[in-house]
Design an enzyme around this catalytic site. Structure first.
Site, PDB file in Angstrom:
ATOM      1  N   ARG A  92       0.864  -1.194   0.000  1.00 28.31           N
ATOM      2  CA  ARG A  92       0.000   0.000   0.000  1.00 28.31           C
ATOM      3  C   ARG A  92       0.898   1.239   0.000  1.00 28.31           C
ATOM      4  O   ARG A  92       1.885   1.272   0.740  1.00 28.31           O
ATOM      5  CB  ARG A  92      -0.932   0.022   1.229  1.00 28.31           C
ATOM      6  CG  ARG A  92      -1.976  -1.083   1.223  1.00 28.31           C
ATOM      7  CD  ARG A  92      -3.015  -0.877   2.319  1.00 28.31           C
ATOM      8  NE  ARG A  92      -3.995   0.132   1.977  1.00 28.31           N
ATOM      9  CZ  ARG A  92      -4.889   0.611   2.845  1.00 28.31           C
ATOM     10  NH1 ARG A  92      -4.897   0.196   4.096  1.00 28.31           N
ATOM     11  NH2 ARG A  92      -5.771   1.509   2.456  1.00 28.31           N
ATOM     12  N   ASP A 240      -2.578   9.297   7.674  1.00 27.17           N
ATOM     13  CA  ASP A 240      -1.708   8.278   7.073  1.00 27.17           C
ATOM     14  C   ASP A 240      -0.346   8.824   6.694  1.00 27.17           C
ATOM     15  O   ASP A 240       0.613   8.073   6.564  1.00 27.17           O
ATOM     16  CB  ASP A 240      -2.380   7.672   5.840  1.00 27.17           C
ATOM     17  CG  ASP A 240      -3.590   6.868   6.266  1.00 27.17           C
ATOM     18  OD1 ASP A 240      -4.658   7.476   6.452  1.00 27.17           O
ATOM     19  OD2 ASP A 240      -3.433   5.654   6.461  1.00 27.17           O
ATOM     20  N   ASN A 250      -5.523  11.504   4.863  1.00 28.23           N
ATOM     21  CA  ASN A 250      -6.315  10.559   5.670  1.00 28.23           C
ATOM     22  C   ASN A 250      -7.380   9.963   4.748  1.00 28.23           C
ATOM     23  O   ASN A 250      -7.465  10.306   3.557  1.00 28.23           O
ATOM     24  CB  ASN A 250      -6.939  11.266   6.883  1.00 28.23           C
ATOM     25  CG  ASN A 250      -7.502  10.282   7.899  1.00 28.23           C
ATOM     26  OD1 ASN A 250      -6.855   9.302   8.245  1.00 28.23           O
ATOM     27  ND2 ASN A 250      -8.722  10.497   8.353  1.00 28.23           N
TER      28      ASN A 250
HETATM   29  O1  MRU Z   1      -7.604   2.323   4.378  1.00 27.25           O
HETATM   30  P1  MRU Z   1      -7.371   2.339   5.848  1.00 27.25           P
HETATM   31  O2  MRU Z   1      -8.482   1.719   6.631  1.00 27.25           O
HETATM   32  O3  MRU Z   1      -6.012   1.763   6.217  1.00 27.25           O
HETATM   33  O4  MRU Z   1      -7.324   3.886   6.227  1.00 27.25           O
HETATM   34  C1  MRU Z   1      -7.086   4.233   7.564  1.00 27.25           C
HETATM   35  C2  MRU Z   1      -7.172   5.666   7.837  1.00 27.25           C
HETATM   36  O5  MRU Z   1      -7.375   6.484   6.960  1.00 27.25           O
HETATM   37  C3  MRU Z   1      -6.916   6.101   9.255  1.00 27.25           C
HETATM   38  O6  MRU Z   1      -7.675   7.212   9.589  1.00 27.25           O
HETATM   39  C4  MRU Z   1      -5.424   6.459   9.401  1.00 27.25           C
HETATM   40  O7  MRU Z   1      -4.623   5.390   8.975  1.00 27.25           O
HETATM   41  C5  MRU Z   1      -5.058   6.817  10.776  1.00 27.25           C
HETATM   42  S1  MRU Z   1      -5.035   5.400  11.835  1.00 27.25           S
HETATM   43  C6  MRU Z   1      -4.514   5.810  13.369  1.00 27.25           C
END
Ligand code: MRU
Length: 352
Positions: A92, A240, A250
């Site tokens: 990812r 992120d 995010n």
């Molecule tokens: O696609 P995801 O579920 O991995 O996305 C997660 C998010 O966007 C969260 O808000 C982010 O990683 C912060 S987690 C503490």
């Protein structure tokens, strides 16, 4: 979390155990990953997800790549390590914690390259477990800094899931809520459902209910109306990847929430550990945005909701400009009105 979101089981020849998040909230179960391919899939399929938890998966995943090494010298061993690193890094692209953790493992290997291979493997396992343990501590510290911004009766909107499931434990945005709740403050949370993969309804609502926090689930497109009705005092989300100037990526939809918050005069906070900062990029335009499969929006969870063959576009993240962020809550303290200077002043070179 009642049990670890992600952990290493056993010694160097052990494996990763993690909560299978795609099954929640209907089923609470684990998967055991014994190969780099299995942890790569777990990251890609969002069985483990959320930036800090992905970082933990990356660090532990490096051990899966070198635990059966037959290398007898540093050159061969470091080639195996590099191969695993490149492979895991392809799972990812957006959460910088993954790259941060992988780079940290490579750096520690390099620093210890004179050790015999079994000792080096042991040292790397200690480091990977250290990444997980540090994340737990950072989340607790984020919780206590963030709780100072929350008063009794505060109503908070959050988007996606930045809870214990998204980290090694306790969360980032949700840590603020858990901590305020543990201090006896009465809070109410509105959780955006978070299309298309529903991390808000499946995971955030579940975690908050487990903790006994008053949570109300809304669809993403209801946030504006709920703000207009005067029901929200603050927004708290995770991130992120945060650029040097405070622009924060995010989950898709966060940017829209930040604009809605601005329009309604509601402070918008980002909670994240220093492992989520990418000080090598000046601003959010440099953040790679993951694009996900069209099936996730045309037939999510097995039910077709769009015509066969329709064109789709599915960016999984967006970037909130730092001007829309009232403060970033980190384990080292709160950065108000974040910009390049204020971030550098608190984080230095950015390493946790
Ligand atoms: O696609 P995801 O579920 O991995 O996305 C997660 C998010 O966007 C969260 O808000 C982010 O990683 C912060 S987690 C503490």
């Amino acid at each position: 979390m009642p049990v670890p979101t992600i952990e290493w089981v056993g010694d160097v020849d052990g494996h990763i155990r993690l909560i299978e998040q795609t099954l929640l909230p209907e089923r609470f179960d684990f998967i055991e990953c014994t190969t780099p391919e299995e942890i790569w899939d777990a990251i890609k399929q969002l069985a483990v997800r959320g930036a800090p938890a992905i970082g933990c998966a990356g660090a532990l995943g490096m051990i899966l790549g070198i635990q059966n090494s037959t290398a007898t010298n540093w050159d061969d061993f470091s080639a195996e390590l590099a191969k695993t690193a490149d492979y895991l890094a392809s799972s990812r692209p957006t959460a910088v914690n993954l790259f941060w953790a992988i780079d940290r493992m490579k750096r520690v290997a390099e620093e210890n390259k004179d050790l015999p291979i079994p000792d080096l493997q042991q040292r790397l396992l200690e480091e990977a477990i250290g990444v997980v343990e540090e994340d737990k501590k950072m989340c607790r510290a984020i919780g206590s800094h963030g709780a100072e911004l929350v008063t009794d009766g505060t109503r908070i909107l959050t988007h996606c899931n930045a809870g214990g499931l998204a980290t090694a434990d306790y969360g980032t945005a949700l840590a603020v809520m858990f901590s305020a709740h543990e201090q006896g403050k009465k809070i109410a949370v509105y959780a955006d459902e978070t299309r298309p993969l529903l991390q808000g309804s499946r995971l955030t609502a579940w975690e908050l209910m487990q903790a006994g926090i008053d949570v109300t689930l809304i669809c993403d497109n209801m946030a504006g109306q709920v703000m207009k009705e005067g029901k929200i005092d603050m927004v708290v989300v995770g991130s992120d990847r945060i650029a040097a100037n405070g622009d924060a990526a995010n989950k898709i939809g966060t940017y829209s929430v930040s604009i809605l918050a601005k329009e309604h005069g509601i402070p918008f906070y980002v909670a994240a550990p220093s492992s989520t900062f990418d000080l090598s990029i000046p601003d959010g335009t440099h953040i790679p945005i993951e694009e996900r499969a069209s099936e996730e929006i045309t037939e999510g969870f097995g039910k077709r909701t769009a015509p066969e063959g329709v064109k789709t576009y599915s960016p999984a993240f967006d970037v909130t400009p730092h001007e829309n962020i009232a403060a970033i809550i980190t384990e080292k303290g709160v950065i108000e009105r974040p910009d390049t200077q204020r971030i550098a002043a608190l984080l230095g070179d950015g390493t946790p």
